[in-house]
Every structure is written in structure tokens, then in C-alpha cells.
Design a protein around this motif. Structure first.
Motif, short mmCIF file in Angstrom:
data_model
loop_
_atom_site.label_atom_id
_atom_site.label_comp_id
_atom_site.label_asym_id
_atom_site.label_seq_id
_atom_site.Cartn_x
_atom_site.Cartn_y
_atom_site.Cartn_z
N ILE A 46 -28.94 -42.75 40.65
CA ILE A 46 -27.96 -43.29 41.59
C ILE A 46 -27.22 -42.17 42.33
N ASP A 47 -26.94 -41.06 41.64
CA ASP A 47 -26.22 -39.95 42.28
C ASP A 47 -27.04 -39.38 43.44
N ILE A 48 -28.36 -39.28 43.25
CA ILE A 48 -29.20 -38.76 44.33
C ILE A 48 -29.24 -39.74 45.49
N SER A 49 -29.41 -41.03 45.20
CA SER A 49 -29.41 -42.04 46.27
C SER A 49 -28.09 -42.03 47.03
N TYR A 50 -26.99 -41.85 46.28
CA TYR A 50 -25.67 -41.81 46.92
C TYR A 50 -25.56 -40.59 47.84
N LEU A 51 -26.06 -39.44 47.37
CA LEU A 51 -26.03 -38.23 48.19
C LEU A 51 -26.88 -38.39 49.44
N LEU A 52 -28.10 -38.91 49.27
CA LEU A 52 -29.00 -39.05 50.41
C LEU A 52 -28.49 -40.09 51.41
N ALA A 53 -27.73 -41.07 50.92
CA ALA A 53 -27.20 -42.10 51.82
C ALA A 53 -26.30 -41.50 52.90
N SER A 54 -25.67 -40.37 52.61
CA SER A 54 -24.81 -39.73 53.61
C SER A 54 -25.61 -38.89 54.60
N TYR A 55 -26.83 -38.51 54.21
CA TYR A 55 -27.66 -37.69 55.09
C TYR A 55 -28.60 -38.52 55.97
N LYS A 56 -28.98 -39.69 55.50
CA LYS A 56 -29.97 -40.48 56.24
C LYS A 56 -29.51 -40.86 57.64
N PRO A 57 -28.25 -41.33 57.84
CA PRO A 57 -27.82 -41.64 59.21
C PRO A 57 -27.84 -40.41 60.11
N ILE A 58 -27.51 -39.24 59.55
CA ILE A 58 -27.51 -38.00 60.33
C ILE A 58 -28.93 -37.66 60.75
N LEU A 59 -29.87 -37.72 59.80
CA LEU A 59 -31.27 -37.41 60.12
C LEU A 59 -31.84 -38.43 61.10
N ARG A 60 -31.48 -39.69 60.92
CA ARG A 60 -31.96 -40.73 61.84
C ARG A 60 -31.48 -40.45 63.26
N SER A 61 -30.22 -40.11 63.39
CA SER A 61 -29.65 -39.82 64.71
C SER A 61 -30.31 -38.60 65.35
N HIS A 62 -30.46 -37.51 64.58
CA HIS A 62 -31.09 -36.30 65.13
C HIS A 62 -32.55 -36.56 65.51
N PHE A 63 -33.27 -37.33 64.71
CA PHE A 63 -34.67 -37.62 65.02
C PHE A 63 -34.78 -38.43 66.31
N ASN A 64 -33.98 -39.47 66.42
CA ASN A 64 -34.04 -40.33 67.61
C ASN A 64 -33.64 -39.59 68.87
N GLU A 65 -32.81 -38.54 68.72
CA GLU A 65 -32.40 -37.75 69.88
C GLU A 65 -33.28 -36.51 70.07
#
Length: 353
Positions: A137-156
Motif C-alpha cells: 500500500i505504501d508503494i501504491s500511495y507513493l506512486l499515486a502522487s507521481y502518476k498524474p505528473i507523469l500523465r501530464s508530462h506525457f500528454n504534453e
């Protein structure tokens, strides 16, 4: 990741389930959607989901027939029944085909996630000899904060931004002591699944989305993140080539991009960067082709979707606003009323939706 298939002939019901499910926390992903039992069975064969969430009353092949087919073909697959009818006959069918739970519409978020957790526990209990499906759960929680950032950078198409995010993630994994191979494998799997989602959303092939990797990629947190970052870089290179070196701008691709990302803060600047044209050219070309500005088209997408969701009285208007991309509910009210000439609550009461 545990794969989930959602089956319902009402698109807004599928949207509600997608919005209310705590997918990342439970280590799950939406593998597909179907609007009838026949399509659902075809997708089940292709996607091999672990869980199917299905309505009972649908045109064509209904939920009863679907459960019967799935139970015979995939006895280990878990099913959650969602129905708008408090019908004992449906409940009996659900029990006969070993459905994990039977939920009544409107779907209650707590009941939905409780049913999903029950499915997960049963899947894990049924596979003791295999690698467990449970996630840290700790890893999923950590990655949850990075996924929107990576999604935004990829789409741009912002490779520098994505690389910076990956460097920060590698450092945070190291500092947190999340360096065991099983932990790093979870990091790789979750981020590669996100990449698969991003490439599909951008109409890109699957060349960089394979999830097979050697042990060297799990030697350290730096090695794991470097491996994943290289897959993102490869995908971005192909996407840039696809967009940058075309003979002319494909406005259908622009419109498709907006249809897939309308809940995000899409701007004219972002679209111009993504499709390698000037803001002025993109704006003029889009209006000439479709008779409305990019801003008006984006607003139309959001408002029509919000109107569709309002038809289901069980969805709070605050949730409708959030799902349509508006965090400020008061602003959503103003925009909605200006667009339709009536407030969301009044439209719902009047039955115009």
C-alpha cells in the motif's frame, strides 16, 4: 494488477463505477467496458479479467446469461452484480453463479469498494501457490502522487519534465527503503501499466509497452526507474515523430485528444505544443473545420457529459462537477447555467435531462 471488466448498457452507470472505485488502492485497473452481455463475453475472452461487474437487465444477452457463460468458461473469475431492481429472482441467479456480491442501484461507494475488496481477498486465497496479488500500500500511495505528473508530462510531450519526475521518484524510493525486488517489481508494473494507458489514449502502437524485463532492472531503485523511464522516452519519441513529421495537421486527432482528456485542464497552449503548430494556426483551422472554437468545443464536451450524469439522481451534483473537470462547484453551476439556461439542480428536478 487485478483486471476489472464493467458491463452495463447505461454509460453513466459505468462512469459512476469507474469514478467511485478505489482502483489504485486495491491494486486494480479497468481492463475494459461493455454495454451488453455478448460484447462482455467477447472482451472476457480477449482480456481475461479477474473481476466482472455486471448489470442484470440489458438488451440482447442479459446479465443472467452472461453469468452463466462466464461461470462455465471461467470458474475462477469473480462477479459483482449491480442491478436497479430489488428482484429476488435476480438475487437467486447471482447466488447460483457464485457472484461475490449483489449491489442495488444507485451504487453506494462503500458497498462497491467492500465488494471489490472481497473479490481481491478471494482471488488471493484461491492462488496460494502463485505469486500473491496483494500490493504494498505504501508503494501504491507513493506512486499515486507521481502518476498524474507523469500523465501530464506525457500528454504534453514534455520529456524533460518526465525525466525530472523519474529522478525524484528514484531518490524517494531509496530514502524510504523501498528497494526490495518485490517492491521494485510493483513499481515497474504499475508505471508500465500507466504507460500502456497513455499510449492507447494517444493512438500510439504498443511497441514500448511490453512489461517483460530482466532481473537487472530490479537490481536497485535507480535501475528500476531508469528502465521504466527509458520505456517512456521510447514512447515519447514515437509520439513526437508521429505528430511532428506529418504533412499536415489532422484535426480529427485534435478532437479525439480533447474527447479523451476533457476532464483535464486542456489549454490552447498545450494543444499547440502537442501537435507542433502555432496557437493561431490551430485555433483558426479548428474553427474553420468545425464551426466553433477549441474552448467552445471543450465546454460542449464537458456540459453534455455533465447533463448525462445528472440523469442519474443518485450522483451528487458535486460529484458531477468533479467528474466533468470542475473542482470549484460554484463555478460549475455558473458555467452550466450559462450554457443550458438552467441550473443543474433545476434541470434534474424538471426532468429535462
Amino acid at each position: 494488477m487485478i483486471k476489472v471488466l464493467i458491463v452495463d448498457d447505461e454509460s453513466w452507470t459505468r462512469d459512476i463505477i469507474k469514478a467511485f472505485g478505489e482502483w489504485e488502492r486495491l491494486g486494480m485497473e479497468i481492463a475494459g467496458e461493455a454495454n451488453d452481455g455478448q460484447e462482455a463475453f467477447r472482451l472476457a475472452e480477449a482480456l481475461e479479467p479477474h473481476i466482472v461487474i455486471t448489470d442484470m437487465r440489458m438488451p440482447g444477452t442479459d446479465g443472467v446469461r452472461l453469468l452463466e457463460q462466464l461461470n462455465g468458461r471461467y470458474p475462477r473469475m469473480k462477479a459483482v452484480v449491480v442491478s436497479g431492481y430489488d428482484d429476488f429472482q435476480y438475487a437467486k441467479h447471482a447466488l447460483r453463479y457464485r457472484a461475490v456480491d449483489y449491489l442495488l442501484k444507485p451504487v453506494d461507494p462503500k458497498e462497491l469498494n467492500a465488494a471489490l475488496l472481497k473479490c481481491k481477498n478471494e482471488l488471493e486465497a484461491a492462488q496460494p501457490e502463485r505469486e500473491p496479488l496483494s500490493l504494498d500500500i505504501d508503494i501504491s500511495y507513493l506512486l499515486a502522487s507521481y502518476k498524474p505528473i507523469l500523465r501530464s508530462h506525457f500528454n504534453e510531450l514534455n520529456r524533460e519534465g518526465a525525466d525530472a519526475a523519474f529522478r525524484q521518484l528514484a531518490g524517494e524510493l531509496e530514502r524510504s527503503g523501498m528497494t526490495k525486488p518485490v517492491m521494485l517489481e510493483q513499481v515497474a508494473q504499475e508505471l508500465l501499466l500507466l504507460l500502456k494507458e497513455l499510449t492507447a489514449a494517444n493512438s500510439l502502437g504498443t511497441g514500448s509497452t511490453q512489461t517483460a524485463y530482466g532481473r537487472d532492472a530490479l537490481a536497485s531503485s535507480g535501475d528500476t526507474v531508469l528502465y521504466v523511464a527509458s520505456r517512456y522516452d521510447e514512447a515519447l519519441e514515437r509520439l513526437v515523430a508521429q505528430r511532428k513529421f506529418k504533412n499536415k495537421l489532422n484535426l480529427d486527432e485534435v478532437r479525439l485528444f480533447m474527447q479523451k482528456h476533457y476532464t483535464e485542464p486542456v489549454t490552447l497552449d498545450q494543444l499547440a505544443r502537442v501537435f507542433f503548430v502555432s496557437k493561431e494556426y490551430l485555433s483558426k483551422a479548428f474553427k474553420l473545420e468545425y464551426g466553433q472554437t477549441l474552448t467552445d468545443y471543450l465546454l460542449h464536451l464537458r456540459m453534455e457529459k455533465a447533463k448525462e450524469w445528472l440523469a442519474d439522481g443518485s450522483i451528487p451534483i458535486k460529484s458531477v462537477a468533479e467528474m466533468a473537470g470542475y473542482e470549484d462547484v460554484a463555478y460549475f453551476y455558473r458555467v452550466f447555467k450559462k450554457h443550458f439556461g438552467i441550473a443543474p439542480g433545476e434541470m434534474r428536478k424538471s426532468g429535462e435531462v
